[in-house]
Design an enzyme around this catalytic site. Sequence first.
Site, short mmCIF file in Angstrom:
data_model
loop_
_atom_site.label_atom_id
_atom_site.label_comp_id
_atom_site.label_asym_id
_atom_site.label_seq_id
_atom_site.Cartn_x
_atom_site.Cartn_y
_atom_site.Cartn_z
N CYS A 114 0.81 -1.22 0.00
CA CYS A 114 0.00 0.00 0.00
C CYS A 114 0.84 1.27 0.00
CB CYS A 114 -0.95 0.00 1.20
SG CYS A 114 -0.12 -0.35 2.74
N CYS A 117 -0.89 -4.05 9.02
CA CYS A 117 -0.59 -2.82 9.75
C CYS A 117 0.09 -3.14 11.08
CB CYS A 117 -1.86 -2.01 10.03
SG CYS A 117 -2.72 -1.51 8.54
#
Lengths: 140, 202
Positions: free
Chosen positions: A37, A106
Site C-alpha cells: 500500500c 498494519c
Amino acid sequence: MAYNNKLIDHFQNPRNVGSLDRDDPNVGTGIVGAPECGDVMKLQIQVDDNDNIIDAKFKTFGCGSAIASSSLATEWIKGRKLDEALEIKNTDIVQELALPPVKIHCSVLAEDAVRAAVADLKAKAARKKQENTEAAPAAQ
Amino acid sequence: MTAEADKSKQAVTVKCASCNGPMSSPAFCDHCRNLYPADGLSHFELLGFEPSYDIDNQALRQKYLQVSRGVHPDHHGESGSSLSLRLSAQLNEANRILSDPVLRAEYLLELLGGPSAAQDRSVPPEVLSTTLMLREEIQEAGVTGDNAVLNDCRTRVRECLAVLLATISDLAVQLPGDDDLRSELRTALNSVKYYQRLFDVL
C-alpha cells in the site's frame, strides 16, 4: 464489522506522535514500509544508560489502522527494557485493537518498526563500544 | 530458444480450426470471424505478442483495437454473445496491463515465476527515508497552504519516479535473467509503489 473503540481512540488521539533526534546515540530509529500500500512508518525509541526505554515517538503515513498500531506499540514499549520491547508481537496488537484480517499487515508493520528501532540502537551501541574499546575485547 | 518463446510464436501463427485461415489472435479468426475461448492464455498470447517487456506501444494499441473490434458483442449474435463478452473483458485487462510500463514489468516477472511482492518485500532504506521526508514536507505544506513547496514536492516525486522507471525498463528487457536480476527488479517495483502513493496525497 465496526472498528473497536480502542482503535478509534488511538487513531483520533494518537499517543507519542513526533520525532526524536536521530543522531543521539541513545536514540534508535526504525523506518519500515508496506509495499502493498505504500504506507511508511517511522518509530523511534530513546533509552537511558541502563537500556530502559524512556521515550518513544512515531510518525506514520498510512491508514487509521497503521496509525493506531504504531501509537499502541509506542505506548507498550515505553518503560520496558530494550530486549522486552522485542516481546511485543503483532498478534497482541491485532487482539487489542480487534484488527480485521485485511488490516493485519498494519500490526506487522508496527512490530517490524519496533524491531528496526531496537536493531538500530544496538548497532549504534556496538559501534560506540568498538570505538571506545579498540584495545580491549568486549566481554560478552 | 525457450519454451515460452516457442509458445508465443505458435500463438501468433495459429490457424483457425474452422476455416484454417491465419489468426492474428488465438481468440478471433479475422477470416471467418469465429471466436475461440482464451481461458488460461497470457495477456501476451491473447494479443499475439511474444512474452517480452519490449513492446511497441503503437503496435499493441493497434492490435488491441483490431481484436476488440473482431470480438465485440455487437458483431456476435445470441450464441456467441457470452463468449464475446468474456473475450472483450479479457482484452481490456490485457491492454490495461501491457500498455502500462510498470504493470507490464510486474506481470512479466510474475509470468516468469516471480518473486512476487508478497515473497520479496525488500525496498532500499533510502527509498523509505526519502518518501518519509517527502510526506513530512507535504503534510507541513498542506497545513500552511504553501503551494510552492507542494509543487516542488511534485517535481521531486516525478523525478524519482522517472529514475525508477528507467531502472525498471532497463532490468525488465533482460528478463527472464538470473535470480539477482529478478530480485533487483522486484525491489525497484516495490519502490515504485511508495512514490506512486505520494501522488495520492499531493
